[in-house]
Design an enzyme around this catalytic site. Structure first.
Site, PDB file in Angstrom:
ATOM      1  N   ARG A  76       0.834  -1.206   0.000  1.00 29.18           N
ATOM      2  CA  ARG A  76       0.000   0.000   0.000  1.00 29.18           C
ATOM      3  C   ARG A  76       0.865   1.251   0.000  1.00 29.18           C
ATOM      4  O   ARG A  76       0.534   2.253  -0.642  1.00 29.18           O
ATOM      5  CB  ARG A  76      -0.949  -0.026   1.204  1.00 29.18           C
TER       6      ARG A  76
ATOM      7  N   LEU B  26       9.932  15.074   1.621  1.00 27.66           N
ATOM      8  CA  LEU B  26       9.570  16.139   2.561  1.00 27.66           C
ATOM      9  C   LEU B  26      10.301  15.968   3.890  1.00 27.66           C
ATOM     10  O   LEU B  26      10.967  16.872   4.362  1.00 27.66           O
ATOM     11  CB  LEU B  26       8.054  16.157   2.786  1.00 27.66           C
TER      12      LEU B  26
ATOM     13  N   GLU C 257      12.854  15.244   6.807  1.00 30.01           N
ATOM     14  CA  GLU C 257      14.303  15.374   6.915  1.00 30.01           C
ATOM     15  C   GLU C 257      14.796  14.687   8.185  1.00 30.01           C
ATOM     16  O   GLU C 257      14.000  14.380   9.080  1.00 30.01           O
ATOM     17  CB  GLU C 257      14.698  16.856   6.919  1.00 30.01           C
TER      18      GLU C 257
ATOM     19  N   TRP D 115      13.851   8.745   5.219  1.00 32.11           N
ATOM     20  CA  TRP D 115      12.703   7.836   5.299  1.00 32.11           C
ATOM     21  C   TRP D 115      11.807   7.983   4.078  1.00 32.11           C
ATOM     22  O   TRP D 115      10.586   8.100   4.201  1.00 32.11           O
ATOM     23  CB  TRP D 115      11.908   8.046   6.585  1.00 32.11           C
TER      24      TRP D 115
ATOM     25  N   THR E 153      10.084   6.509   0.934  1.00 28.91           N
ATOM     26  CA  THR E 153       9.649   5.287   0.260  1.00 28.91           C
ATOM     27  C   THR E 153       9.904   5.406  -1.242  1.00 28.91           C
ATOM     28  O   THR E 153       9.621   6.441  -1.846  1.00 28.91           O
ATOM     29  CB  THR E 153       8.155   5.035   0.518  1.00 28.91           C
TER      30      THR E 153
ATOM     31  N   CYS F 153      -0.828  17.045  -0.121  1.00 28.60           N
ATOM     32  CA  CYS F 153      -0.444  15.730  -0.660  1.00 28.60           C
ATOM     33  C   CYS F 153      -0.496  14.680   0.446  1.00 28.60           C
ATOM     34  O   CYS F 153      -0.979  13.552   0.228  1.00 28.60           O
ATOM     35  CB  CYS F 153       0.952  15.786  -1.264  1.00 28.60           C
TER      36      CYS F 153
ATOM     37  N   ARG G  77      -2.889  10.043   3.506  1.00 30.43           N
ATOM     38  CA  ARG G  77      -3.478   9.629   4.782  1.00 30.43           C
ATOM     39  C   ARG G  77      -4.856   9.018   4.587  1.00 30.43           C
ATOM     40  O   ARG G  77      -5.242   8.103   5.314  1.00 30.43           O
ATOM     41  CB  ARG G  77      -3.571  10.833   5.716  1.00 30.43           C
TER      42      ARG G  77
ATOM     43  N   ARG H 122      -7.232 -25.122  15.654  1.00 28.74           N
ATOM     44  CA  ARG H 122      -6.318 -25.491  16.733  1.00 28.74           C
ATOM     45  C   ARG H 122      -7.068 -26.179  17.882  1.00 28.74           C
ATOM     46  O   ARG H 122      -8.096 -25.678  18.354  1.00 28.74           O
ATOM     47  CB  ARG H 122      -5.630 -24.235  17.261  1.00 28.74           C
TER      48      ARG H 122
ATOM     49  N   GLU I 278       3.597   9.966   8.044  1.00 29.99           N
ATOM     50  CA  GLU I 278       2.534  10.868   7.575  1.00 29.99           C
ATOM     51  C   GLU I 278       1.695  11.386   8.736  1.00 29.99           C
ATOM     52  O   GLU I 278       0.477  11.513   8.662  1.00 29.99           O
ATOM     53  CB  GLU I 278       1.676  10.173   6.513  1.00 29.99           C
TER      54      GLU I 278
END
Length: 390
Positions: A96, A137, A139, A168, A170, A244, A249, A274, A369
């Site tokens: 995702r 974005l 840092e 960080w 992605t 954005c 989110r 089980r 985020e």
């Protein structure tokens, strides 16, 4: 009493979905279950994901930038996009994240704030997965406070020169283009940085204990020189990158439900098979109490996600409502993942089952985020009219 197909169907919320949303949901679920799920444990253990191969397949299914209009994008509804995110994260949060960063961060930034030439150059290729984007974005010293960013862009003749570091990120080390936010004399602006530009490097971050089936990178900009038309012309100020983030989110609100559903479905299936003390684990009251509480919270999270999708479709969705959705759904998803692990006992820590993998991933989703604390303060401001961020 007939068994539910899935724990998420406890409240029959699927009955209100339109045909397009159902078709996208089912297509995404089949793709995840048949093509990706058999490999997820191995990718997680190896700390690797074949991003380009998966992106091209996702693009062929119309899932990249699917909620955007034109430029090869599907223009799907908010609900359909949310359900696709749910099914992807039911596989793994890294899947995702790939789609969120590509479509709701990088592509959305270009679609909303870019010029026509920028849109034509990047969006069609990104929609098919032939080009990968990332979003710079955060840092090393500025995560929850992006206004403090140190990355800066200065004018040098007709060019821009960017210097700074992002963290960080992605898809960073596999991206073809990075959307980088930097401070200028006129405020915060966005820039498109093609991979291969001198001075730009994206070393991968390794040794992660969470989101291992995802590529995470640092972006280093060492006096990167860009032409004037590399700047996104309509993005001015911090509100642009924050808008954005709100797009991404929204997908997380649904995605967290997918991870929780996969954990609870796994726990239910395990409890039904089980045996302990000569009885099925599912026949014990203590087990059913756990499953019932998790099922109710899962249903509430799904109901919240669908409601926010309705508001988004109507153009009424507010940032504090997205914060409420992310805060609640990720927080409850982690609780469901952890409680599901207790149902599986020692087997719950094995990659033979997905529950601890989801729990570890959700620890990252909880903080990226917007941390839980940041979203609490956004909600607090909406309730009191007073900002308490400092």
């Amino acid at each position: 009493m007939p068994l539910l197909e899935s724990a998420v169907d406890l409240l029959d919320l699927h009955r209100g979905l339109d045909d397009e949303a159902v078709a996208i949901r089912d297509t995404t679920r089949r793709f995840v279950d048949r093509e990706l799920r058999p490999h997820l444990a191995d990718w997680y253990e190896a700390g690797a994901l074949p991003v380009r191969e998966i992106a091209r397949t996702l693009g062929g299914l119309g899932l990249l930038g699917m909620h955007l209009e034109g430029y090869g994008c599907a223009g799907a509804t908010a609900t359909a996009y949310g359900l696709a995110c749910l099914e992807l994260e039911a596989g793994d949060s890294g899947l995702r994240s790939l789609v969120s960063v590509q479509g709701s961060l990088a592509m959305y930034a270009i679609h909303r704030y870019g010029g026509e030439e920028q849109k034509q150059r990047w969006l069609p290729a990104m929609a098919t997965g032939e080009a990968i984007g990332c979003f710079g974005l955060t840092e090393p010293d500025f995560g929850s406070n992006p206004a403090g960013m140190r990355t800066h862009a200065r004018r040098d003749g007709g060019d821009w020169v960017l210097a700074g570091t992002k963290m960080w990120i992605t898809n960073g080390s596999v991206a073809d283009v990075a959307v980088v936010w930097a401070r200028t004399d006129d405020g915060i602006r966005g820039f498109l940085v093609p991979v291969g530009t001198p001075g730009f490097t994206a070393p991968e971050i390794t040794r992660k204990l969470s989101l291992r089936a995802s590529v995470t990178s640092e972006l280093i900009l060492d006096d990167v020189r860009l032409p004037a038309d590399a700047m996104l012309p309509d993005a001015a100020g911090l509100s642009a990158p924050l808008s954005c983030l709100n797009e991404a989110r929204f997908g997380i609100v649904f995605g967290a439900v997918g991870a929780a559903r996969d954990c609870l479905d796994t726990a239910i299936a395990y409890a039904r098979e089980r045996e302990i003390f000569d009885r099925k684990l599912a026949a014990f009251q203590a087990t059913q109490l756990k499953l019932a509480d998790m099922g109710v919270e899962l249903g509430k999270a799904m109901l919240l996600a669908l409601h926010l999708a309705t508001l988004k479709t109507q153009g009424l969705l507010q940032p504090h409502q997205i914060s409420a959705g992310k805060l609640n759904n990720v927080r409850e998803a982690i609780r469901i993942a952890r409680e599901s692990r207790t149902v599986l006992g020692a087997n719950g820590i094995s990659l033979e089952y997905p529950v601890l993998r989801h729990a570890n991933n959700l620890e990252s989703v909880l903080t990226y985020e917007g941390t839980s604390e940041v979203h609490q303060l956004v909600i607090g401001q909406a309730l009191t009219g007073t900002a308490a961020f400092r």
